[in-house]
Design a protein around this motif. Sequence first.
Motif, short mmCIF file in Angstrom:
data_model
loop_
_atom_site.label_atom_id
_atom_site.label_comp_id
_atom_site.label_asym_id
_atom_site.label_seq_id
_atom_site.Cartn_x
_atom_site.Cartn_y
_atom_site.Cartn_z
N VAL A 20 0.87 -1.19 0.00
CA VAL A 20 -0.04 0.16 -0.22
C VAL A 20 1.05 1.28 0.08
O VAL A 20 1.92 1.36 0.76
CB VAL A 20 -0.92 -0.08 1.15
CG1 VAL A 20 -0.32 0.15 2.52
CG2 VAL A 20 -1.98 1.30 1.10
N GLY A 21 0.70 2.32 -0.69
CA GLY A 21 1.19 3.49 -0.72
C GLY A 21 0.97 4.39 -2.09
O GLY A 21 0.09 3.81 -2.88
N SER A 22 1.87 5.29 -2.38
CA SER A 22 1.93 5.82 -3.76
C SER A 22 2.81 5.13 -4.75
O SER A 22 3.34 4.30 -4.43
CB SER A 22 2.20 7.50 -3.41
OG SER A 22 3.78 7.29 -3.14
N ALA A 23 2.57 6.02 -5.79
CA ALA A 23 3.66 5.24 -6.96
C ALA A 23 4.99 5.49 -6.66
O ALA A 23 5.82 4.45 -7.05
CB ALA A 23 3.21 5.92 -8.27
N ARG A 24 5.51 6.36 -5.92
CA ARG A 24 6.79 6.86 -5.19
C ARG A 24 7.04 5.96 -4.17
O ARG A 24 8.40 5.73 -4.04
CB ARG A 24 7.18 8.12 -5.31
CG ARG A 24 7.04 8.95 -6.84
CD ARG A 24 8.19 8.57 -7.59
NE ARG A 24 8.33 9.33 -8.64
CZ ARG A 24 9.32 9.28 -9.55
NH1 ARG A 24 10.23 8.46 -9.38
NH2 ARG A 24 9.20 10.09 -10.81
N VAL A 25 6.38 6.08 -3.02
CA VAL A 25 6.65 5.44 -1.78
C VAL A 25 5.43 4.74 -1.37
O VAL A 25 4.44 4.85 -1.31
CB VAL A 25 6.96 6.71 -0.86
CG1 VAL A 25 7.40 6.09 0.60
CG2 VAL A 25 7.81 7.84 -1.25
N ASP A 26 6.14 3.43 -0.77
CA ASP A 26 4.92 2.55 -0.30
C ASP A 26 5.56 1.57 0.75
O ASP A 26 7.05 1.28 0.91
CB ASP A 26 4.39 1.70 -1.26
CG ASP A 26 5.25 0.69 -2.11
OD1 ASP A 26 6.29 0.11 -1.47
OD2 ASP A 26 5.14 0.36 -3.33
N VAL A 27 4.89 0.76 1.30
CA VAL A 27 5.19 -0.18 2.27
C VAL A 27 4.58 -1.70 1.78
O VAL A 27 3.54 -1.56 1.68
CB VAL A 27 4.59 0.13 3.71
CG1 VAL A 27 5.01 -1.08 4.84
CG2 VAL A 27 5.11 1.41 4.23
N ASP A 28 5.50 -2.59 2.03
CA ASP A 28 4.94 -4.00 1.60
C ASP A 28 5.31 -4.77 2.73
O ASP A 28 6.55 -4.84 3.43
CB ASP A 28 5.38 -4.35 0.26
CG ASP A 28 6.79 -5.01 0.44
OD1 ASP A 28 7.82 -4.11 0.80
OD2 ASP A 28 7.14 -6.38 0.06
#
Length: 243
Positions: free
Chosen positions: A104-112
């Motif tokens: 989940v997150g944006s196209a540039r920064v996310d957490v998986d």
Amino acid sequence: MGGPPGTVITTYTVVRRVRVPAPAVPPPRSMGSDDERLDLQGPPPRPPFERTLNRWPYEARSPGWVVDPWTGDASKHRRIGGRLEAEGAYLYRGLWRTGMAARVGSARVDVDTQLSFYLDAPRRDALYLGDTSLNLAPVALPQIVWRVGLGTRYMLDARIPGAGPREYSMGWNFSTSLDAFPGRPFVISARLDRGSLYQTAVWRGRATVGLVRERFELFAGYEHTQIERVSLGGPLLGLRAWL
């Protein structure tokens, strides 16, 4: 001049000035097509760093998951997205793996985060192996998204109660992943991890090819995990939901 004596004949010459318009000068012609014209006012504008997302890859015949920053309308797309997935794999000699993952997150920064459950039925042994990372995407284009991430890796002993002492371990994890969208309906994903469990080195690599239809993607591939001298690898089949 032919008149009676004493007659004075005066002749007038009338000169009329006529203003002749100057010939029209044609406008300068560019060298090359319209797409090749040079802008002498300054450097061409750069696309915005922030990107927006489709609800799923190839939505409304778009070229991928990330919206084109040049032609897309950011006000009509979302800035936050994600996906959930579940998969199963057979490794060898009665060893099975079930995996779940979320991003989940944006196209540039996310957490998986990813978690796999390994079950060795003949030996009555089982364990959980997973990781959680914060990821940055230096490349976020409609056709390709490349991420690098750093986080933690963990192992939880899940053996059957009464079969012996339980073991737990944690460590660091570095990952790099790639999602490619070569054309509808294909999605190609690959990932490489390097981490540790306490002082034990851990490597993991995987690659999948999927077919997406609206929010759902059916994918197949191969994953291999190496924990020091222990090899855990095999083909996999799973389902991914784009959110």
